[in-house]
Design an enzyme around this catalytic site. Structure first.
Site, PDB file in Angstrom:
ATOM      1  N   PHE A 147       0.864  -1.185   0.000  1.00 17.26           N
ATOM      2  CA  PHE A 147       0.000   0.000   0.000  1.00 17.26           C
ATOM      3  C   PHE A 147       0.898   1.233   0.000  1.00 17.26           C
ATOM      4  O   PHE A 147       1.631   1.485   0.958  1.00 17.26           O
ATOM      5  CB  PHE A 147      -0.941   0.056   1.212  1.00 17.26           C
ATOM      6  CG  PHE A 147      -1.899   1.223   1.076  1.00 17.26           C
ATOM      7  CD1 PHE A 147      -3.109   1.080   0.402  1.00 17.26           C
ATOM      8  CD2 PHE A 147      -1.564   2.481   1.559  1.00 17.26           C
ATOM      9  CE1 PHE A 147      -3.963   2.172   0.220  1.00 17.26           C
ATOM     10  CE2 PHE A 147      -2.411   3.570   1.383  1.00 17.26           C
ATOM     11  CZ  PHE A 147      -3.611   3.414   0.721  1.00 17.26           C
ATOM     12  N   ASP A 232       9.546   2.664   1.756  1.00 16.50           N
ATOM     13  CA  ASP A 232       8.382   3.490   2.087  1.00 16.50           C
ATOM     14  C   ASP A 232       8.157   3.382   3.598  1.00 16.50           C
ATOM     15  O   ASP A 232       7.592   2.399   4.089  1.00 16.50           O
ATOM     16  CB  ASP A 232       7.154   3.019   1.309  1.00 16.50           C
ATOM     17  CG  ASP A 232       5.918   3.877   1.623  1.00 16.50           C
ATOM     18  OD1 ASP A 232       5.955   4.630   2.610  1.00 16.50           O
ATOM     19  OD2 ASP A 232       4.929   3.778   0.868  1.00 16.50           O
ATOM     20  N   LYS A 261       2.999  11.226   6.952  1.00 23.89           N
ATOM     21  CA  LYS A 261       2.171  11.050   8.156  1.00 23.89           C
ATOM     22  C   LYS A 261       2.712  11.809   9.373  1.00 23.89           C
ATOM     23  O   LYS A 261       2.444  12.991   9.512  1.00 23.89           O
ATOM     24  CB  LYS A 261       1.997   9.555   8.456  1.00 23.89           C
ATOM     25  CG  LYS A 261       1.188   8.847   7.355  1.00 23.89           C
ATOM     26  CD  LYS A 261       0.731   7.491   7.797  1.00 23.89           C
ATOM     27  CE  LYS A 261       0.183   6.653   6.668  1.00 23.89           C
ATOM     28  NZ  LYS A 261      -1.197   6.976   6.308  1.00 23.89           N
TER      29      LYS A 261
END
Ligand SMILES: Cc1ncc(COP(=O)(O)O)c(C=O)c1O
Length: 406
Positions: A147, A232, A261
């Protein structure tokens, strides 16, 4: 002047969204109005312990005083310049973030997906200019269950049909291999490979932690093959796993690290690609950019985030509370929990499907005053703010035990 308060109830607000808000989410039926630390409060004043923390965007809790102070001070001075001009906050942010992550250079962006897109562009440019891959032939190897965000290029190499179906045609140039399988990865790499792009822990897939040695293996394979290792760390990074980066567990240094984030402290969207000078250095003026990337408000908040991480306190808390989390989950094995995976203060918990879907378990936990989110099937994800206390964490797990026993 502040906007007049919306006096509608939670139920009224949920109903009001229906006709006017695109239906790309299916939120739990709670309308949050205020928050502090690990706690949120709904419109009616009911309190909930936040065990999701904005998918790790709230690693430092809601409204951490140091982050709010940094944002407030910056709001009073300067908020946006665009990169047409320099701003007096960006140099320090880049210097400090590069030092924290052991890298040379920073490319500031806003959302996680933008950081991923930026990493892909940089890797391709590097492949053509440095590695010598023939024009338009560069490939990037990614993992099943990945994802990396929601843009058209990114969903094109997703293996989740819900994320992907109906959004083609997709960008070519991606090869998908099983996660945690070094032999498959090695077989997929060839002279056209610009990079291997993986999550050091697959968050959305259900907190899938690879075997020890996998990240070291990816580093060795990519070095030997002369391609880049792009990690990531948008969800796994910045303290969540008990280290600054999840790759730190194996002492591995990727060529590019994608952050997002928590870098925005739960206040503003801040993401970045950090990496080696000979890789990020391939970008020249005009080739990539963002109106908001590197804005002074983002840089001020991002620098305050680096301040917090430099103390090491959050990483330590995540590691220590992670032991408590494991211990509590271990006790639930066979009592409603079929399996779990955890790293630091982060767990994917597979609930016995006979007891309900992840969604249903999340709804029952909501009624208990605990906010969590399901991932797939009967899996729920636990990722509280790193500021949560041990007592609060044990209370949340006690609620889970009650819900599973009911
Ligand atoms: C590993 C990873 N990469 C990228 C993203 C995309 O980030 P954003 O939603 O900020 O675009 C996410 C979001 O969940 C993520 O978990």
């Amino acid at each position: 002047m502040t906007a007049p308060a919306d006096t509608r109830t939670s139920d009224e607000l949920i109903r009001a969204e229906e006709p006017v808000l695109a239906h790309n989410y299916h939120p739990l039926p709670v309308v949050v109005a205020r928050a502090e630390g690990a706690w949120v409060e709904d419109v009616e004043g009911r309190r909930y312990l936040d065990m999701l923390a904005g998918y790790s965007a709230l690693n430092f809790g809601h409204r951490h005083p140091a982050l709010i102070d940094a944002a407030r001070a910056q709001l009073d001075r300067l908020t946006l310049t665009s990169r047409a001009f320099h701003n007096d906050r960006l140099a320090a942010f880049a210097e400090r973030l590069a030092r924290l992550t052991g890298q040379d250079m920073v490319l500031p962006m806003n959302t996680g997906a933008e950081a991923v897109e930026s990493g892909i562009k940089v890797a391709r440019k590097w492949a053509y200019e440095v590695k010598g891959v023939p024009a338009d032939r560069a490939t990037i190897v990614v993992a099943e269950g990945n994802f990396h965000g929601r843009t058209t290029t990114i969903v094109g190499f997703s293996t989740d049909e819900t994320a992907r179906a109906g959004f083609g045609p997709f960008t070519p140039g991606f090869r998908i291999v099983p996660y945690n399988d070094l032999a498959a990865l090695e077989a997929a790499i060839d002279d056209t490979t610009a990079a291997v792009l993986i999550e050091p822990v697959q968050g959305e897939a259900g907190v899938i932690v690879p075997d020890d040695g996998y990240l070291t293996g990816v580093r060795e394979l990519t070095r030997r093959a002369g391609c880049l290792f792009v990690a990531d760390e948008i969800q796994s990074g910045l303290g969540r796993t008990g280290r600054t980066l999840a790759v730190d567990h194996e002492g591995v240094v990727p060529d590019l690290v994608l952050l997002g984030k928590a870098l925005g402290g739960g206040i503003v969207p801040v993401s970045a690609v950090v990496g080696r000078r000979d890789v990020l250095g391939v970008l020249r003026p005009g080739e990539h950019g963002s109106t908001f990337g590197g804005n002074p408000l983002a840089a001020a908040v991002g620098t305050a985030v680096v301040d917090l991480l430099e103390t090491g306190d959050f990483q330590r808390r995540a590691a220590e509370l992670g032991v408590v989390l494991r211990e509590e989950l271990q006790a639930l094995l066979g009592r409603g929990v079929v399996a779990f995976r955890a790293r630091g203060l982060w767990a994917g918990v597979d609930v016995d499907p006979a007891l309900g879907t992840g969604r249903e378990i999340s709804e029952r936990l909501l009624a208990e005053g605990i906010l969590v989110k399901d991932t797939h099937g009967s899996t729920i994800r636990l990722a509280p703010p790193l500021t949560v206390t041990e007592t609060e964490l044990r209370e949340a797990l006690a609620s889970l035990a009650r819900v599973l026993a009911a």
